[in-house]
Design an enzyme around this catalytic site. Structure first.
Site, PDB file in Angstrom:
ATOM      1  N   ASP A 172       0.210  -1.499   0.250  1.00 45.66           N
ATOM      2  CA  ASP A 172      -0.171  -0.001  -0.183  1.00 45.66           C
ATOM      3  C   ASP A 172       1.109   1.154  -0.123  1.00 45.66           C
ATOM      4  O   ASP A 172       1.666   1.222   0.620  1.00 45.66           O
ATOM      5  CB  ASP A 172      -0.950   0.271   1.317  1.00 45.66           C
ATOM      6  CG  ASP A 172      -1.940   0.620   1.003  1.00 45.66           C
ATOM      7  OD1 ASP A 172      -3.040   0.015   0.994  1.00 45.66           O
ATOM      8  OD2 ASP A 172      -2.378   1.629   0.346  1.00 45.66           O
ATOM      9  N   ASP A 272      -2.607   4.465  -2.261  1.00 42.33           N
ATOM     10  CA  ASP A 272      -3.742   5.314  -1.551  1.00 42.33           C
ATOM     11  C   ASP A 272      -4.438   6.870  -2.297  1.00 42.33           C
ATOM     12  O   ASP A 272      -3.721   7.151  -1.982  1.00 42.33           O
ATOM     13  CB  ASP A 272      -2.994   4.997  -0.021  1.00 42.33           C
ATOM     14  CG  ASP A 272      -5.208   5.597   1.019  1.00 42.33           C
ATOM     15  OD1 ASP A 272      -4.214   6.399   0.986  1.00 42.33           O
ATOM     16  OD2 ASP A 272      -5.539   4.349   1.327  1.00 42.33           O
ATOM     17  N   GLU A 330      -6.569   3.969  -5.537  1.00 47.02           N
ATOM     18  CA  GLU A 330      -7.908   4.095  -4.845  1.00 47.02           C
ATOM     19  C   GLU A 330      -7.824   5.435  -5.274  1.00 47.02           C
ATOM     20  O   GLU A 330      -7.678   6.345  -4.895  1.00 47.02           O
ATOM     21  CB  GLU A 330      -7.634   3.285  -3.294  1.00 47.02           C
ATOM     22  CG  GLU A 330      -9.102   3.747  -2.796  1.00 47.02           C
ATOM     23  CD  GLU A 330      -9.244   4.741  -1.309  1.00 47.02           C
ATOM     24  OE1 GLU A 330      -9.757   4.464  -0.810  1.00 47.02           O
ATOM     25  OE2 GLU A 330      -7.611   5.618  -0.611  1.00 47.02           O
ATOM     26  N   HIS A 401     -10.871  -3.151   3.651  1.00 45.55           N
ATOM     27  CA  HIS A 401     -10.446  -2.290   4.845  1.00 45.55           C
ATOM     28  C   HIS A 401     -11.536  -0.619   4.730  1.00 45.55           C
ATOM     29  O   HIS A 401     -11.958  -1.047   7.276  1.00 45.55           O
ATOM     30  CB  HIS A 401      -9.922  -1.906   5.081  1.00 45.55           C
ATOM     31  CG  HIS A 401      -8.522  -0.957   4.772  1.00 45.55           C
ATOM     32  ND1 HIS A 401      -9.136  -1.149   3.249  1.00 45.55           N
ATOM     33  CD2 HIS A 401      -8.858   0.250   5.350  1.00 45.55           C
ATOM     34  CE1 HIS A 401      -8.010   0.803   2.391  1.00 45.55           C
ATOM     35  NE2 HIS A 401      -8.460   0.527   3.472  1.00 45.55           N
ATOM     36  N   ASP A 402     -12.072  -0.506   4.429  1.00 48.05           N
ATOM     37  CA  ASP A 402     -13.556   0.982   4.916  1.00 48.05           C
ATOM     38  C   ASP A 402     -14.458   1.055   4.611  1.00 48.05           C
ATOM     39  O   ASP A 402     -15.110   1.612   4.448  1.00 48.05           O
ATOM     40  CB  ASP A 402     -12.792   1.526   3.042  1.00 48.05           C
ATOM     41  CG  ASP A 402     -11.641   1.787   3.424  1.00 48.05           C
ATOM     42  OD1 ASP A 402     -10.195   2.569   2.999  1.00 48.05           O
ATOM     43  OD2 ASP A 402     -10.845   2.336   4.389  1.00 48.05           O
TER      44      ASP A 402
HETATM   45  O1  TEU Z   1      -9.123   5.859   1.294  1.00 48.25           O
HETATM   46  C1  TEU Z   1      -9.855   6.494   1.378  1.00 48.25           C
HETATM   47  C2  TEU Z   1     -11.621   6.787   1.589  1.00 48.25           C
HETATM   48  O2  TEU Z   1     -11.864   8.070   1.521  1.00 48.25           O
HETATM   49  C3  TEU Z   1     -12.739   5.919   1.468  1.00 48.25           C
HETATM   50  O3  TEU Z   1     -12.734   6.352   2.803  1.00 48.25           O
HETATM   51  C4  TEU Z   1     -13.464   5.586   0.665  1.00 48.25           C
HETATM   52  O4  TEU Z   1     -13.884   7.036  -0.200  1.00 48.25           O
HETATM   53  C5  TEU Z   1     -13.601   4.564   0.744  1.00 48.25           C
HETATM   54  O5  TEU Z   1     -13.923   3.673   1.328  1.00 48.25           O
HETATM   55  C6  TEU Z   1     -14.613   4.451  -0.530  1.00 48.25           C
HETATM   56  O6  TEU Z   1     -15.622   3.687   0.005  1.00 48.25           O
HETATM   57  C7  TEU Z   1      -8.423   5.695   2.220  1.00 48.25           C
HETATM   58  C8  TEU Z   1      -8.054   3.864   2.396  1.00 48.25           C
HETATM   59  O7  TEU Z   1      -8.042   3.008   1.996  1.00 48.25           O
HETATM   60  C9  TEU Z   1      -8.458   4.655   3.926  1.00 48.25           C
HETATM   61  O8  TEU Z   1      -8.423   3.141   5.132  1.00 48.25           O
HETATM   62  C10 TEU Z   1      -7.750   5.368   4.715  1.00 48.25           C
HETATM   63  O9  TEU Z   1      -8.360   6.184   6.079  1.00 48.25           O
HETATM   64  C11 TEU Z   1      -7.377   6.711   3.979  1.00 48.25           C
HETATM   65  O10 TEU Z   1      -7.509   6.651   2.556  1.00 48.25           O
HETATM   66  C12 TEU Z   1      -7.044   7.759   4.419  1.00 48.25           C
HETATM   67  O11 TEU Z   1      -5.471   7.399   4.003  1.00 48.25           O
END
Ligand code: TEU
Length: 602
Positions: A172, A272, A330, A401-402
């Site tokens: 990542d 990310d 992402e 994980h989000d």
């Molecule tokens: O996530 C970016 C983020 O905004 C996510 O909440 C995204 O919008 C969501 O998954 C959409 O369904 C990334 C990482 O994956 C997250 O774990 C971190 O907290 C974030 O960036 C900051 O690094």
């Protein structure tokens, strides 16, 4: 684009198309509404006059600024997809904090489990040194492993262990921001003349925050440092400071980090929130209407910034290309056309992107407590998966994980876990794209029955809860957190259950294993042409995959009620998530058939 631009011109523009398509999907309106003779000729200026007092001039200024960022349009090419390992691979995301005890050593101990499941590549969420304000997505040292996860020797052993098994490792890369404890930020904060000051967005402002941008984790996007009388930007938590990619020295440092890990044998990176790295010059304030619509004020100033393509091309050329390394970005908020411009092969930017358009149905956000209607998933697949037959490729995922568990969004009571978990597996492993399993998907894991905010650890959820209780009672606030908290995806895996499922041929785990083996055995299920059937049938998702003389027909009942199957006569049933194959499809029943060309359904 100007205020004299017509709707049809805007719809012909990639960014305009994505914005209007999202509006159409959110409002459930058909696309012809835009392209017809009347509305198609309406100019933005006319809309401004018609919506005077409701949509402010700053809304149109921000919209035009966004439209005029993009000079290019995706190149429509219907040539066959070019083979690539990451198109044939099955990826498995590991969230080290909850995958297995003992960090990296724990992961190494499970490599045979993953190899047996049929996994080809691992996406490993951050294991770098971090104060863990956001569970590792706040990096303090890119060249060091977080001690609680192990040592760099353990990391080398993991890379070797994967390669010995013919598997790959994707790490990542979190370079939209660093931790505020990173030496770069510490040096920048201490000394305004530090070369690192330009690595971040420091601003002097006497009357409050430099602009009205809000953080994705609630509250202002600016920290104020009393001693230094300076503000600094953080789009996520107060301890995740945004990096200023305009600064060439910063970009060089990032290319060095990527090359260092690729030299160690890493095969690629998941990048990310990579679409946020280019901010509009001058950090202009966000439009309040857009902020309300999107939930984050200012997002139109950085989610598809003016130099994004330039930075991604440079990152690829300077760091990824020399190692033929893989990249998946992402990209929250990015639509189909913008996605093609970020990841189509001829663009030389990213290999793949994660689009999140399928995760919430129209009018809902992650924190809304609602039942997900799978007919929406069908609509999204029909617009997204074939948007780019030639250069483009897709990621196929339901969990990460989000997000709360997709199974629980569709079936909150858990009444249909067995068929539904297998239905999602059939879609993920037979549609056109690269499957990304999230740890636990292979066992049909569901949301956690959290009972109080004290059980929640996620910085995003705690930030939102603190915001919500300002305007609603705690139990109502907790109900919203319970619906969308990322902690549903972050509880420790139950290895006793996973190993039990490994030994049980009728388990979800073994169903995934057999499906992955089927996909691996057939190029048609990977590169085959994808044709969706019965587009208007809301409760049946059916499609074919065809390559040369190999053809598969797949159908899935998207509802909890029995309905008629549409399988072609003479087709050979290969896979089903129920025993037997009556002429009807039971709740969430899904099947895979092999069909010979003569009996191909029309
Ligand atoms: O996530 C970016 C983020 O905004 C996510 O909440 C995204 O919008 C969501 O998954 C959409 O369904 C990334 C990482 O994956 C997250 O774990 C971190 O907290 C974030 O960036 C900051 O690094």
């Amino acid at each position: 684009m100007t205020l004299n631009s017509k709707f049809r011109d805007i719809y012909a523009h990639p960014v305009g198309r994505d914005i209007l398509d999202k509006l159409l999907v959110q409002t459930g309106k058909p696309a012809w509404l835009i392209n017809n003779g009347i509305i198609g000729n309406v100019t933005l200026g006319a809309v401004q006059r018609l919506t005077r007092g409701w949509l402010t001039p700053s809304f149109f200024e921000a919209l035009l600024a966004l439209l005029n960022i993009e000079p290019d349009a995706p190149d429509a090419n219907n040539a066959a997809a070019t083979p690539a390992w990451w198109k044939e691979a099955v990826f498995y995301q590991i969230y080290p904090r909850s995958f297995a005890p003992n960090g990296l050593r724990g992961i190494i101990a499970k490599l045979d489990y993953l190899r047996d499941l049929g996994v080809d590549a691992i996406w490993l969420s951050p294991v770098y040194d971090s104060p863990n304000d956001d569970n590792g997505y706040d990096i303090r040292d890119y060249y060091k492993i977080l001690p609680e996860f192990g040592t760099m020797d353990d990391m080398d052993a993991l890379i070797a262990g994967l390669h010995e098994r013919g598997m790959k490792l994707v790490m990542d890369l979190v370079v939209n921001h660093t931790s505020d404890e990173h030496p770069w930020f510490q040096a920048a904060l201490r000394d305004e003349h530090s070369p690192y000051r330009d690595f971040y967005f420091f601003r002097v402002s006497d009357n409050g925050p430099p602009n009205n941008w809000t953080s994705l984790f609630s509250g202002s996007a600016w920290n104020y440092y009393q001693e230094q009388k300076v503000w600094a930007l953080h789009l996520f938590s107060k301890k995740q400071m945004d990096l200023n990619w305009e600064c060439p020295a910063l970009r060089e440092e990032i290319y060095k980090i990527v090359r260092w890990w690729l030299n160690k044998g890493v095969d690629g990176f998941r990048l990310d929130v990579i679409n946020f790295i280019s901010k509009t010059e001058g950090l202009p304030k966000g439009d309040s209407f857009v902020g309300t619509l999107m939930g984050y004020t200012g997002i139109e100033r950085y989610f598809y910034g003016p130099r994004l393509h330039e930075y991604l091309k440079e990152l690829r050329a300077r760091a990824f290309e020399p190692y033929k390394a893989f990249s998946v970005g992402e990209t929250p908020g990015i639509g189909v056309q913008m996605g093609r411009l970020l990841s189509d092969s001829y663009r030389r930017e990213l290999d793949l992107i994660f689009s999140f358009d399928h995760l919430e149905t129209p009018g809902h956000s992650r924190f809304d407590d609602y039942r997900y209607d799978l007919s929406y998933l069908k609509r999204i697949y029909q617009t997204h998966l074939n948007a780019d037959r030639g250069h483009g490729w897709n990621t196929l995922f339901f969990n990460n994980h989000d997000n709360p568990k997709f199974l629980s969004k569709v079936d909150p009571e858990g009444a249909y876990v067995q068929p539904l978990a297998r239905l999602l597996a059939i879609l993920q492993l037979t549609l056109r794209g690269t499957p990304f399993l999230y740890q636990g998907d292979e066992a049909g894991t569901q949301n956690q029955p959290f009972t109080s905010i004290d059980e929640i650890h996620d910085v995003e959820s705690l930030g939102l809860y603190a915001e919500l209780i300002k305007t609603m009672p705690p139990n109502k606030a907790f109900k919203r957190i319970l619906a969308g908290t990322r902690d549903h995806a972050r509880t420790p895996l139950c290895w006793e259950e996973l190993e039990r499922q490994r030994g049980d041929p009728a388990s979800v785990r073994q169903f995934y294993r057999n499906l992955i083996a089927l996909r691996r055995s057939s190029k048609a299920l990977i590169y085959g042409e994808l044709v969706f059937l019965r587009p208007k049938d809301k409760t049946l998702l059916s499609y074919t995959r065809t390559l040369a003389d190999e053809c598969f027909y797949i159908e899935a009942n998207l509802s909890p009620t029995t309905r008629r199957s549409a399988a072609p006569c003479g087709a050979e049933l290969l896979f089903g998530n129920y025993a037997g194959s009556p002429s009807t499809l039971r709740p969430y029943e899904a099947r895979i058939y092999r069909i010979n060309k003569l009996s191909k359904p029309m």
